[in-house]
Design a protein around this motif. Structure first.
Motif, PDB file in Angstrom:
ATOM      1  N   ALA A   1      -4.733   2.905   7.611  1.00 37.73           N
ATOM      2  CA  ALA A   1      -6.069   2.563   8.130  1.00 37.73           C
ATOM      3  C   ALA A   1      -6.345   3.335   9.414  1.00 37.73           C
ATOM      4  O   ALA A   1      -7.473   3.801   9.642  1.00 37.73           O
ATOM      5  N   ALA A   2      -5.319   3.541  10.233  1.00 37.85           N
ATOM      6  CA  ALA A   2      -5.492   4.266  11.496  1.00 37.85           C
ATOM      7  C   ALA A   2      -5.849   5.738  11.259  1.00 37.85           C
ATOM      8  O   ALA A   2      -6.598   6.330  12.046  1.00 37.85           O
TER       9      ALA A   2
ATOM     10  N   ALA B   1      -0.853  15.822   5.918  1.00 34.37           N
ATOM     11  CA  ALA B   1       0.272  14.899   5.714  1.00 34.37           C
ATOM     12  C   ALA B   1      -0.137  13.435   5.838  1.00 34.37           C
ATOM     13  O   ALA B   1       0.613  12.545   5.428  1.00 34.37           O
ATOM     14  N   ARG B   2      -1.311  13.166   6.393  1.00 34.80           N
ATOM     15  CA  ARG B   2      -1.779  11.781   6.537  1.00 34.80           C
ATOM     16  C   ARG B   2      -2.257  11.196   5.207  1.00 34.80           C
ATOM     17  O   ARG B   2      -2.395   9.988   5.072  1.00 34.80           O
ATOM     18  N   ILE B   3      -2.519  12.051   4.239  1.00 33.53           N
ATOM     19  CA  ILE B   3      -3.002  11.604   2.929  1.00 33.53           C
ATOM     20  C   ILE B   3      -1.796  11.226   2.070  1.00 33.53           C
ATOM     21  O   ILE B   3      -0.932  12.056   1.807  1.00 33.53           O
ATOM     22  N   ILE B   4      -1.768   9.973   1.633  1.00 32.15           N
ATOM     23  CA  ILE B   4      -0.669   9.483   0.799  1.00 32.15           C
ATOM     24  C   ILE B   4      -0.922   9.831  -0.659  1.00 32.15           C
ATOM     25  O   ILE B   4      -0.018  10.221  -1.390  1.00 32.15           O
TER      26      ILE B   4
ATOM     27  N   TYR C   1      -3.074  -0.192   5.238  1.00 31.13           N
ATOM     28  CA  TYR C   1      -3.497   0.982   4.477  1.00 31.13           C
ATOM     29  C   TYR C   1      -4.956   0.829   4.077  1.00 31.13           C
ATOM     30  O   TYR C   1      -5.460  -0.282   3.931  1.00 31.13           O
ATOM     31  N   ALA C   2      -5.600   1.965   3.881  1.00 28.42           N
ATOM     32  CA  ALA C   2      -7.005   1.957   3.490  1.00 28.42           C
ATOM     33  C   ALA C   2      -7.240   2.970   2.383  1.00 28.42           C
ATOM     34  O   ALA C   2      -6.547   3.986   2.303  1.00 28.42           O
ATOM     35  N   PHE C   3      -8.215   2.683   1.541  1.00 24.13           N
ATOM     36  CA  PHE C   3      -8.688   3.680   0.588  1.00 24.13           C
ATOM     37  C   PHE C   3     -10.162   3.922   0.892  1.00 24.13           C
ATOM     38  O   PHE C   3     -10.859   3.050   1.416  1.00 24.13           O
ATOM     39  N   PHE C   4     -10.610   5.131   0.583  1.00 22.95           N
ATOM     40  CA  PHE C   4     -11.991   5.500   0.898  1.00 22.95           C
ATOM     41  C   PHE C   4     -12.408   6.717   0.096  1.00 22.95           C
ATOM     42  O   PHE C   4     -11.580   7.395  -0.515  1.00 22.95           O
TER      43      PHE C   4
ATOM     44  N   THR D   1      -9.128  -1.993   1.473  1.00 21.15           N
ATOM     45  CA  THR D   1      -7.758  -2.140   1.960  1.00 21.15           C
ATOM     46  C   THR D   1      -6.762  -2.061   0.827  1.00 21.15           C
ATOM     47  O   THR D   1      -7.061  -2.424  -0.311  1.00 21.15           O
ATOM     48  N   VAL D   2      -5.566  -1.586   1.154  1.00 18.96           N
ATOM     49  CA  VAL D   2      -4.448  -1.581   0.212  1.00 18.96           C
ATOM     50  C   VAL D   2      -3.317  -2.331   0.906  1.00 18.96           C
ATOM     51  O   VAL D   2      -2.969  -2.040   2.043  1.00 18.96           O
TER      52      VAL D   2
END
Length: 148
Positions: free
Chosen positions: A73-74, A98-101, A128-131, A144-145
């Motif tokens: 999320a951050a 690298a911030r993208i999972i 965690y967040a999805f967008f 949210t995840v």
């Protein structure tokens, strides 16, 4: 009757039907800049998790394209901001970020894409967040995840 019910319940448990975690989800996106869900829960027993993104709208991807991106999320605002310069050909995501999972490609009306990622990349207790990283969509297309 009670004994029969218990026997059926135990048989069902033994066959694994009640124990199997759902390790996938379908997320639909629309022309109204929305996802059909705001929260995804991932069972920690899943080794991998699959997100299938669908687009039930009528507009093409260059007008109302959507993707599904997972980050902490951050990191979400920075990933989205940095991705704008990448353009649609790179799914509005900075190459090698690298911030993208995990992420899908940008899709338009009637299209779908999926991504499967290793659940061990997620840490319990982290937000965690999805967008959607299409410019301007993050304000409405996020959720949210949670690892449970």
């Amino acid at each position: 009757m009670f004994a029969k019910l218990v026997a059926v319940s135990l048989l069902t448990l033994a066959s694994g039907q009640l124990l199997a975690a759902e390790c996938k989800v379908t997320v639909d996106s629309t022309d109204q800049m929305s996802f059909n869900t705001k929260a995804i829960e991932i069972d920690k027993s899943c080794k991998t998790f699959t997100v299938e993104l669908t687009h039930s709208g009528n507009l093409p991807k260059n007008v109302m394209g959507h993707n599904w991106v997972l980050s902490s999320a951050a990191d979400m605002p920075g990933v989205a901001s940095d991705g704008m310069a990448a353009g649609i050909d790179k799914d509005y995501l900075k190459e090698g970020d690298a911030r993208i999972i995990a992420h899908t490609k940008i899709i338009g009306a009637g299209e779908k894409d999926s991504v499967t990622f290793d659940v061990s990349k997620l840490k319990a207790g982290t937000d965690y967040a999805f967008f959607c990283s299409f410019p301007g969509h993050i304000s409405m297309m996020k959720g949210t995840v949670t690892l449970k």
